[in-house]
Design an enzyme around this catalytic site. Structure first.
Site, PDB file in Angstrom:
ATOM      1  N   ASN A 175      49.410  39.617  54.691  1.00 24.00           N
ATOM      2  CA  ASN A 175      47.979  39.932  54.746  1.00 24.00           C
ATOM      3  C   ASN A 175      47.678  41.421  54.643  1.00 24.00           C
ATOM      4  OD1 ASN A 175      45.070  39.723  56.013  1.00 24.00           O
ATOM      5  ND2 ASN A 175      46.269  40.965  57.458  1.00 24.00           N
ATOM      6  N   TYR A 195      43.331  48.542  43.332  1.00 26.24           N
ATOM      7  CA  TYR A 195      43.164  47.399  44.243  1.00 26.24           C
ATOM      8  C   TYR A 195      43.103  46.098  43.447  1.00 26.24           C
ATOM      9  CZ  TYR A 195      41.172  44.617  48.076  1.00 26.24           C
ATOM     10  OH  TYR A 195      40.949  43.650  49.040  1.00 26.24           O
ATOM     11  N   LYS A 220      45.803  42.936  43.435  1.00 29.02           N
ATOM     12  CA  LYS A 220      45.439  41.580  43.867  1.00 29.02           C
ATOM     13  C   LYS A 220      45.696  40.566  42.749  1.00 29.02           C
ATOM     14  CE  LYS A 220      44.223  42.724  48.013  1.00 29.02           C
ATOM     15  NZ  LYS A 220      45.067  42.330  49.153  1.00 29.02           N
ATOM     16  N   THR A 255      34.941  43.547  57.927  1.00 34.90           N
ATOM     17  CA  THR A 255      36.088  44.088  58.677  1.00 34.90           C
ATOM     18  C   THR A 255      36.085  45.603  58.491  1.00 34.90           C
ATOM     19  OG1 THR A 255      37.653  44.120  56.839  1.00 34.90           O
ATOM     20  CG2 THR A 255      37.467  42.036  58.055  1.00 34.90           C
TER      21      THR A 255
HETATM   22  N1  LIG Z   1      37.644  42.825  54.051  1.00 38.10           N
HETATM   23  C1  LIG Z   1      37.408  42.323  52.854  1.00 38.10           C
HETATM   24  O1  LIG Z   1      36.278  42.307  52.375  1.00 38.10           O
HETATM   25  C2  LIG Z   1      38.529  41.714  52.054  1.00 38.10           C
HETATM   26  C3  LIG Z   1      38.186  40.951  50.914  1.00 38.10           C
HETATM   27  C4  LIG Z   1      39.208  40.391  50.149  1.00 38.10           C
HETATM   28  C5  LIG Z   1      40.524  40.606  50.520  1.00 38.10           C
HETATM   29  N2  LIG Z   1      40.804  41.351  51.628  1.00 38.10           N
HETATM   30  C6  LIG Z   1      42.222  41.553  51.958  1.00 38.10           C
HETATM   31  O2  LIG Z   1      42.481  40.996  53.231  1.00 38.10           O
HETATM   32  C7  LIG Z   1      43.561  41.713  53.837  1.00 38.10           C
HETATM   33  C8  LIG Z   1      43.169  42.158  55.226  1.00 38.10           C
HETATM   34  O3  LIG Z   1      42.033  42.989  55.112  1.00 38.10           O
HETATM   35  P1  LIG Z   1      41.104  43.360  56.350  1.00 38.10           P
HETATM   36  O4  LIG Z   1      39.741  43.469  55.802  1.00 38.10           O
HETATM   37  O5  LIG Z   1      41.372  42.463  57.492  1.00 38.10           O
HETATM   38  O6  LIG Z   1      41.644  44.853  56.627  1.00 38.10           O
HETATM   39  P2  LIG Z   1      41.752  45.746  57.960  1.00 38.10           P
HETATM   40  O7  LIG Z   1      41.758  47.154  57.477  1.00 38.10           O
HETATM   41  O8  LIG Z   1      40.762  45.317  58.983  1.00 38.10           O
HETATM   42  O9  LIG Z   1      43.202  45.352  58.494  1.00 38.10           O
HETATM   43  C9  LIG Z   1      44.361  45.634  57.750  1.00 38.10           C
HETATM   44  C10 LIG Z   1      45.519  45.834  58.708  1.00 38.10           C
HETATM   45  O10 LIG Z   1      46.701  46.065  57.904  1.00 38.10           O
HETATM   46  C11 LIG Z   1      47.427  47.129  58.475  1.00 38.10           C
HETATM   47  N3  LIG Z   1      48.190  47.814  57.430  1.00 38.10           N
HETATM   48  C12 LIG Z   1      47.692  48.578  56.426  1.00 38.10           C
HETATM   49  N4  LIG Z   1      48.685  49.065  55.692  1.00 38.10           N
HETATM   50  C13 LIG Z   1      49.845  48.594  56.221  1.00 38.10           C
HETATM   51  C14 LIG Z   1      51.200  48.763  55.897  1.00 38.10           C
HETATM   52  N5  LIG Z   1      51.589  49.540  54.878  1.00 38.10           N
HETATM   53  N6  LIG Z   1      52.133  48.124  56.648  1.00 38.10           N
HETATM   54  C15 LIG Z   1      51.756  47.349  57.699  1.00 38.10           C
HETATM   55  N7  LIG Z   1      50.471  47.170  58.067  1.00 38.10           N
HETATM   56  C16 LIG Z   1      49.534  47.791  57.333  1.00 38.10           C
HETATM   57  C17 LIG Z   1      46.388  48.054  59.090  1.00 38.10           C
HETATM   58  O11 LIG Z   1      46.964  48.875  60.104  1.00 38.10           O
HETATM   59  C18 LIG Z   1      45.361  47.057  59.611  1.00 38.10           C
HETATM   60  O12 LIG Z   1      45.640  46.704  60.953  1.00 38.10           O
HETATM   61  C19 LIG Z   1      43.897  42.867  52.884  1.00 38.10           C
HETATM   62  O13 LIG Z   1      44.985  42.488  52.064  1.00 38.10           O
HETATM   63  C20 LIG Z   1      42.638  42.994  52.059  1.00 38.10           C
HETATM   64  O14 LIG Z   1      42.888  43.566  50.799  1.00 38.10           O
HETATM   65  C21 LIG Z   1      39.843  41.899  52.399  1.00 38.10           C
END
Ligand SMILES: NC(=O)c1ccc[n+]([C@@H]2O[C@H](COP(=O)([O-])OP(=O)(O)OC[C@H]3O[C@@H](n4cnc5c(N)ncnc54)[C@H](O)[C@@H]3O)[C@@H](O)[C@H]2O)c1
Length: 258
Positions: A90, A158, A162, A193
């Site tokens: 994730n 990005y 993906k 988030t």
């Molecule tokens: N928030 C959105 O709108 C959204 C939409 C589509 C996809 N996503 C994807 O969902 C996933 C989670 O996103 P989120 O919104 O919960 O993000 P977030 O920033 O709230 O949480 C991400 C977490 O990943 C950790 N992290 C980042 N880089 C890291 C690394 N190199 N090694 C280990 N941990 C690491 C961070 O410390 C953080 O705790 C991501 O892959 C993001 O691309 C998010």
């Protein structure tokens, strides 16, 4: 019996947002959760929240883009957690500076690809043998709706990362289907988030995004975590290789409601 009783779930980026909500839900469903985080403090908070709610979890600190750290994290998960049955890759980033192909600096491109794509690859590289040893299970790799749709306001690294996650997950699903491993690409729409809130702090940018969502609002992390729990559990036993959109209708829309 709970949906994930006696299962161990390895979740990267479980210290915040979708990862944290999913960790809480999987623990409540009976799983022992391995919180894999780069941010030790955030990871510890997730472990504490799970334990306070009566669940079981432990922290492994690792950067998903680091080969040696990921190998060790999976080894620790297996030795301490007794195997891996759910692998939720994730963790992801969405940094400033990721824009059009013309403007995006090479170091930003590389950083995003390293975390978002190589990180998922490493999770699978070391996680799949562990899952085969554990009798199979479910892999959920986080892609995004941008893996299937384009925007004129590009975030080129990005989006490319993906798209790579989506294609890689499909192939893993096909290759391991007869060995008891399912793999699905979770494609969330925009979720409220920390990752997105920073980007949408400008009201004009936010309004421009919201207009394209038929439901007219961002998702809550918990709504995405509900889908993750479904994909992790036997409720989705015949679901593999999917582009699993949880996007409020974005990918279905041509014109949205007024
Ligand atoms: N928030 C959105 O709108 C959204 C939409 C589509 C996809 N996503 C994807 O969902 C996933 C989670 O996103 P989120 O919104 O919960 O993000 P977030 O920033 O709230 O949480 C991400 C977490 O990943 C950790 N992290 C980042 N880089 C890291 C690394 N190199 N090694 C280990 N941990 C690491 C961070 O410390 C953080 O705790 C991501 O892959 C993001 O691309 C998010």
């Amino acid at each position: 019996m709970k949906a994930l009783q006696d299962k161990t779930a390895f979740i990267t980026g479980a210290g915040s947002g979708i990862g944290r909500e999913s960790a809480l839900k999987m623990a409540a469903a009976g799983a022992q959760v391995v919180v894999c985080e780069r941010d030790e403090e955030a990871g510890r908070r997730s472990v504490e929240s799970i334990e306070e709610a009566g669940g079981s979890a432990f922290l492994v600190v690792a950067d998903v883009s680091d080969d040696a750290q990921m190998r060790e994290a999976i080894e620790t998960a297996c030795s301490r957690g007794g195997g891996i049955h759910v692998l939720f890759n994730n963790a992801g980033i969405f940094p400033d500076g990721d824009g059009s192909p013309v403007d995006t600096p090479l170091d930003i491109w590389q950083w995003v690809i390293d975390v978002n794509l190589k990180g998922v690859f490493l999770g699978c590289k070391y996680g799949i043998p562990a899952m085969l040893d554990s009798g199979g299970g479910s892999i959920i790799n986080t892609a995004s709706f941008v893996a299937v749709m384009g925007a004129a306001t590009s975030q080129i690294a990005y989006t490319a990362s993906k798209g790579g996650v989506l294609a890689m997950t499909r192939e893993i699903a096909v290759e391991y289907a007869r060995q008891g491993i399912r793999a699905n690409a979770l494609c969330p729409g925009p979720v409220r988030t920390p990752l997105l809130e920073e980007f949408l702090s400008d009201p004009d940018v936010k309004a421009r995004r919201l207009v394209h969502i038929p439901m007219g609002r961002l998702a809550e992390a918990e709504e995405i975590a509900n889908a993750v729990l479904f994909l992790a559990s036997e409720a989705s036993a015949y679901v593999t290789g999917t582009t699993f959109l949880v996007d409020g209708g974005i990918a279905a829309a041509y014109v949205t409601p007024e």
